[in-house]
Design a protein around this motif. Sequence first.
Motif, PDB file in Angstrom:
ATOM      1  N   VAL A  57       0.850  -1.188   0.000  1.00  0.00           N
ATOM      2  CA  VAL A  57       0.000   0.000   0.000  1.00  0.00           C
ATOM      3  C   VAL A  57       0.890   1.244   0.000  1.00  0.00           C
ATOM      4  CG1 VAL A  57      -0.260   0.024   2.531  1.00  0.00           C
ATOM      5  CG2 VAL A  57      -1.937   1.181   1.098  1.00  0.00           C
ATOM      6  N   GLU A  58       0.525   2.190  -0.828  1.00  0.00           N
ATOM      7  CA  GLU A  58       1.130   3.511  -0.862  1.00  0.00           C
ATOM      8  C   GLU A  58       0.042   4.463  -1.345  1.00  0.00           C
ATOM      9  OE1 GLU A  58       3.463   3.751  -5.038  1.00  0.00           O
ATOM     10  OE2 GLU A  58       4.199   2.170  -3.681  1.00  0.00           O
ATOM     11  N   PRO A  59       0.236   5.751  -1.255  1.00  0.00           N
ATOM     12  CA  PRO A  59      -0.835   6.664  -1.661  1.00  0.00           C
ATOM     13  C   PRO A  59      -1.291   6.413  -3.104  1.00  0.00           C
ATOM     14  CG  PRO A  59       0.888   7.867  -0.510  1.00  0.00           C
ATOM     15  CD  PRO A  59       1.401   6.470  -0.740  1.00  0.00           C
ATOM     16  N   GLY A  60      -2.561   6.052  -3.249  1.00  0.00           N
ATOM     17  CA  GLY A  60      -3.136   5.848  -4.578  1.00  0.00           C
ATOM     18  C   GLY A  60      -2.838   4.519  -5.231  1.00  0.00           C
ATOM     19  N   ARG A  61      -2.177   3.605  -4.527  1.00  0.00           N
ATOM     20  CA  ARG A  61      -1.823   2.305  -5.121  1.00  0.00           C
ATOM     21  C   ARG A  61      -1.852   1.219  -4.048  1.00  0.00           C
ATOM     22  NH1 ARG A  61       2.611  -0.548  -4.973  1.00  0.00           N
ATOM     23  NH2 ARG A  61       2.991  -2.110  -6.548  1.00  0.00           N
ATOM     24  N   THR A  62      -2.486   0.095  -4.392  1.00  0.00           N
ATOM     25  CA  THR A  62      -2.491  -1.058  -3.490  1.00  0.00           C
ATOM     26  C   THR A  62      -2.297  -2.331  -4.293  1.00  0.00           C
ATOM     27  OG1 THR A  62      -4.883  -1.327  -3.627  1.00  0.00           O
ATOM     28  CG2 THR A  62      -4.046   0.012  -1.807  1.00  0.00           C
ATOM     29  N   VAL A  63      -1.825  -3.354  -3.611  1.00  0.00           N
ATOM     30  CA  VAL A  63      -1.717  -4.690  -4.181  1.00  0.00           C
ATOM     31  C   VAL A  63      -2.323  -5.660  -3.180  1.00  0.00           C
ATOM     32  CG1 VAL A  63      -0.181  -6.529  -4.988  1.00  0.00           C
ATOM     33  CG2 VAL A  63       0.394  -4.125  -5.466  1.00  0.00           C
ATOM     34  N   PHE A  64      -3.293  -6.451  -3.649  1.00  0.00           N
ATOM     35  CA  PHE A  64      -3.882  -7.524  -2.869  1.00  0.00           C
ATOM     36  C   PHE A  64      -3.566  -8.828  -3.589  1.00  0.00           C
ATOM     37  CE2 PHE A  64      -6.037  -4.043  -1.019  1.00  0.00           C
ATOM     38  CZ  PHE A  64      -6.618  -4.455   0.165  1.00  0.00           C
ATOM     39  N   GLU A  65      -3.363  -9.905  -2.810  1.00  0.00           N
ATOM     40  CA  GLU A  65      -3.006 -11.184  -3.403  1.00  0.00           C
ATOM     41  C   GLU A  65      -3.923 -12.298  -2.902  1.00  0.00           C
ATOM     42  OE1 GLU A  65       1.697 -10.371  -4.272  1.00  0.00           O
ATOM     43  OE2 GLU A  65       1.194 -11.672  -2.597  1.00  0.00           O
ATOM     44  N   LEU A  66      -3.968 -13.355  -3.689  1.00  0.00           N
ATOM     45  CA  LEU A  66      -4.807 -14.515  -3.405  1.00  0.00           C
ATOM     46  C   LEU A  66      -4.119 -15.745  -3.982  1.00  0.00           C
ATOM     47  CD1 LEU A  66      -7.756 -15.792  -2.854  1.00  0.00           C
ATOM     48  CD2 LEU A  66      -8.164 -15.240  -5.239  1.00  0.00           C
ATOM     49  N   THR A  67      -4.094 -16.814  -3.210  1.00  0.00           N
ATOM     50  CA  THR A  67      -3.619 -18.094  -3.726  1.00  0.00           C
ATOM     51  C   THR A  67      -4.843 -18.956  -4.001  1.00  0.00           C
ATOM     52  OG1 THR A  67      -1.550 -17.934  -2.479  1.00  0.00           O
ATOM     53  CG2 THR A  67      -2.185 -20.128  -3.277  1.00  0.00           C
ATOM     54  N   PRO A  68      -5.158 -19.231  -5.270  1.00  0.00           N
ATOM     55  CA  PRO A  68      -6.362 -20.003  -5.604  1.00  0.00           C
ATOM     56  C   PRO A  68      -6.334 -21.399  -4.984  1.00  0.00           C
ATOM     57  CG  PRO A  68      -5.473 -18.958  -7.564  1.00  0.00           C
ATOM     58  CD  PRO A  68      -4.443 -18.797  -6.481  1.00  0.00           C
ATOM     59  N   GLU A  69      -7.465 -21.769  -4.415  1.00  0.00           N
ATOM     60  CA  GLU A  69      -7.648 -23.084  -3.805  1.00  0.00           C
ATOM     61  C   GLU A  69      -8.929 -23.696  -4.363  1.00  0.00           C
ATOM     62  OE1 GLU A  69      -5.478 -24.417  -1.770  1.00  0.00           O
ATOM     63  OE2 GLU A  69      -4.267 -22.679  -1.222  1.00  0.00           O
ATOM     64  N   GLY A  70      -9.109 -24.973  -4.156  1.00  0.00           N
ATOM     65  CA  GLY A  70     -10.302 -25.653  -4.638  1.00  0.00           C
ATOM     66  C   GLY A  70     -11.595 -25.054  -4.133  1.00  0.00           C
ATOM     67  N   TRP A  71     -11.604 -24.521  -2.924  1.00  0.00           N
ATOM     68  CA  TRP A  71     -12.834 -23.941  -2.378  1.00  0.00           C
ATOM     69  C   TRP A  71     -13.179 -22.596  -3.013  1.00  0.00           C
ATOM     70  CZ3 TRP A  71     -11.606 -19.505   0.229  1.00  0.00           C
ATOM     71  CH2 TRP A  71     -10.318 -19.413   0.764  1.00  0.00           C
ATOM     72  N   HIS A  72     -12.308 -22.064  -3.879  1.00  0.00           N
ATOM     73  CA  HIS A  72     -12.623 -20.866  -4.669  1.00  0.00           C
ATOM     74  C   HIS A  72     -13.320 -21.229  -5.984  1.00  0.00           C
ATOM     75  CE1 HIS A  72      -9.032 -18.869  -2.529  1.00  0.00           C
ATOM     76  NE2 HIS A  72     -10.092 -18.134  -2.201  1.00  0.00           N
ATOM     77  N   TYR A  73     -13.426 -22.522  -6.279  1.00  0.00           N
ATOM     78  CA  TYR A  73     -13.880 -22.981  -7.601  1.00  0.00           C
ATOM     79  C   TYR A  73     -15.385 -22.863  -7.823  1.00  0.00           C
ATOM     80  CZ  TYR A  73      -9.414 -25.153  -8.975  1.00  0.00           C
ATOM     81  OH  TYR A  73      -8.127 -25.380  -9.355  1.00  0.00           O
ATOM     82  N   ALA A  75     -18.488 -24.528 -10.635  1.00  0.00           N
ATOM     83  CA  ALA A  75     -18.830 -25.883 -11.105  1.00  0.00           C
ATOM     84  C   ALA A  75     -17.972 -26.336 -12.286  1.00  0.00           C
ATOM     85  CB  ALA A  75     -20.308 -25.937 -11.494  1.00  0.00           C
ATOM     86  N   LEU A  76     -17.299 -25.406 -12.950  1.00  0.00           N
ATOM     87  CA  LEU A  76     -16.458 -25.758 -14.103  1.00  0.00           C
ATOM     88  C   LEU A  76     -15.010 -26.044 -13.732  1.00  0.00           C
ATOM     89  CD1 LEU A  76     -17.879 -23.165 -16.633  1.00  0.00           C
ATOM     90  CD2 LEU A  76     -18.455 -25.587 -16.410  1.00  0.00           C
ATOM     91  N   GLY A  77     -14.680 -25.962 -12.436  1.00  0.00           N
ATOM     92  CA  GLY A  77     -13.319 -26.278 -12.006  1.00  0.00           C
ATOM     93  C   GLY A  77     -12.336 -25.138 -12.178  1.00  0.00           C
ATOM     94  N   THR A  78     -12.841 -23.906 -12.197  1.00  0.00           N
ATOM     95  CA  THR A  78     -11.975 -22.724 -12.227  1.00  0.00           C
ATOM     96  C   THR A  78     -12.400 -21.805 -11.085  1.00  0.00           C
ATOM     97  OG1 THR A  78     -13.424 -21.497 -13.741  1.00  0.00           O
ATOM     98  CG2 THR A  78     -11.674 -22.835 -14.733  1.00  0.00           C
ATOM     99  N   VAL A  79     -11.526 -20.847 -10.756  1.00  0.00           N
ATOM    100  CA  VAL A  79     -11.872 -19.895  -9.702  1.00  0.00           C
ATOM    101  C   VAL A  79     -13.096 -19.105 -10.153  1.00  0.00           C
ATOM    102  CG1 VAL A  79     -11.110 -17.837  -8.455  1.00  0.00           C
ATOM    103  CG2 VAL A  79      -9.527 -19.747  -8.798  1.00  0.00           C
ATOM    104  N   HIS A  80     -14.090 -19.044  -9.293  1.00  0.00           N
ATOM    105  CA  HIS A  80     -15.328 -18.330  -9.587  1.00  0.00           C
ATOM    106  C   HIS A  80     -15.010 -16.862  -9.884  1.00  0.00           C
ATOM    107  CE1 HIS A  80     -19.223 -16.468  -8.924  1.00  0.00           C
ATOM    108  NE2 HIS A  80     -19.756 -17.680  -9.039  1.00  0.00           N
ATOM    109  N   GLY A  81     -15.635 -16.321 -10.913  1.00  0.00           N
ATOM    110  CA  GLY A  81     -15.405 -14.934 -11.286  1.00  0.00           C
ATOM    111  C   GLY A  81     -15.706 -13.964 -10.164  1.00  0.00           C
ATOM    112  N   GLY A  82     -16.669 -14.299  -9.314  1.00  0.00           N
ATOM    113  CA  GLY A  82     -16.999 -13.438  -8.179  1.00  0.00           C
ATOM    114  C   GLY A  82     -15.860 -13.317  -7.186  1.00  0.00           C
ATOM    115  N   ILE A  83     -15.053 -14.362  -7.052  1.00  0.00           N
ATOM    116  CA  ILE A  83     -13.885 -14.314  -6.167  1.00  0.00           C
ATOM    117  C   ILE A  83     -12.875 -13.316  -6.720  1.00  0.00           C
ATOM    118  CG2 ILE A  83     -11.966 -15.638  -5.177  1.00  0.00           C
ATOM    119  CD1 ILE A  83     -14.700 -16.517  -4.079  1.00  0.00           C
ATOM    120  N   LEU A  84     -12.617 -13.410  -8.024  1.00  0.00           N
ATOM    121  CA  LEU A  84     -11.671 -12.480  -8.649  1.00  0.00           C
ATOM    122  C   LEU A  84     -12.229 -11.058  -8.653  1.00  0.00           C
ATOM    123  CD1 LEU A  84     -10.437 -14.735 -11.570  1.00  0.00           C
ATOM    124  CD2 LEU A  84      -9.267 -14.230  -9.415  1.00  0.00           C
ATOM    125  N   ALA A  85     -13.542 -10.912  -8.824  1.00  0.00           N
ATOM    126  CA  ALA A  85     -14.165  -9.591  -8.758  1.00  0.00           C
ATOM    127  C   ALA A  85     -14.022  -9.006  -7.351  1.00  0.00           C
ATOM    128  CB  ALA A  85     -15.627  -9.672  -9.169  1.00  0.00           C
TER     129      ALA A  85
END
Length: 186
Positions: A57-73, A75-85
Amino acid sequence: MSTEPTPQHRSYTWQDPRPIVEAVQRLSGLEVLQGIGKGTLPAPPATATLAIELSEVEPGRTVFELTPEGWHYNALGTVHGGILATLADNALGAAVYSRLPAGTGYTTQGVNVTFLRPVTADTGRVRCEATAVHVGRRTAYATATITDLSGRLLAHATTSCQIFQADAQQPSRTGQHAVQGTGTTA
């Protein structure tokens, strides 16, 4: 191949968000976010639920991270778009918030996410870097990219936010919900 799904379990804990809500009255957005990053303020419960982490975090800029896991999936076996949103919404809003003075809040008016590639556990850790493009008295605009750690673009996002004076009554409302929702879930 078995048709019976194998039960999976996940447990996590979160902290009462009241210290964050109370800090909004006396600290700038940047100071609140820095406190969350350093662990002197608790992370918001929603980020604990999805295992989203503030990494820069700095003024006007942030970085958030996520390690995809099966519970983010989905029904098609990919990370749900809502998680990425949600990952994008956290980074975008925080980029705006990092430019706001004490006693000021924001709310997302709209988020637009364009998904370019599927994300799975094999993708590895992903990062969402957001930049506040404009922060005015009443509205703000920010953009973000979601990439894998090699820099490959996975998604792009934008947001508009409404800026407002923070409500001093919010800690009591948050406290009622925190009492009902403490503990570990499975």
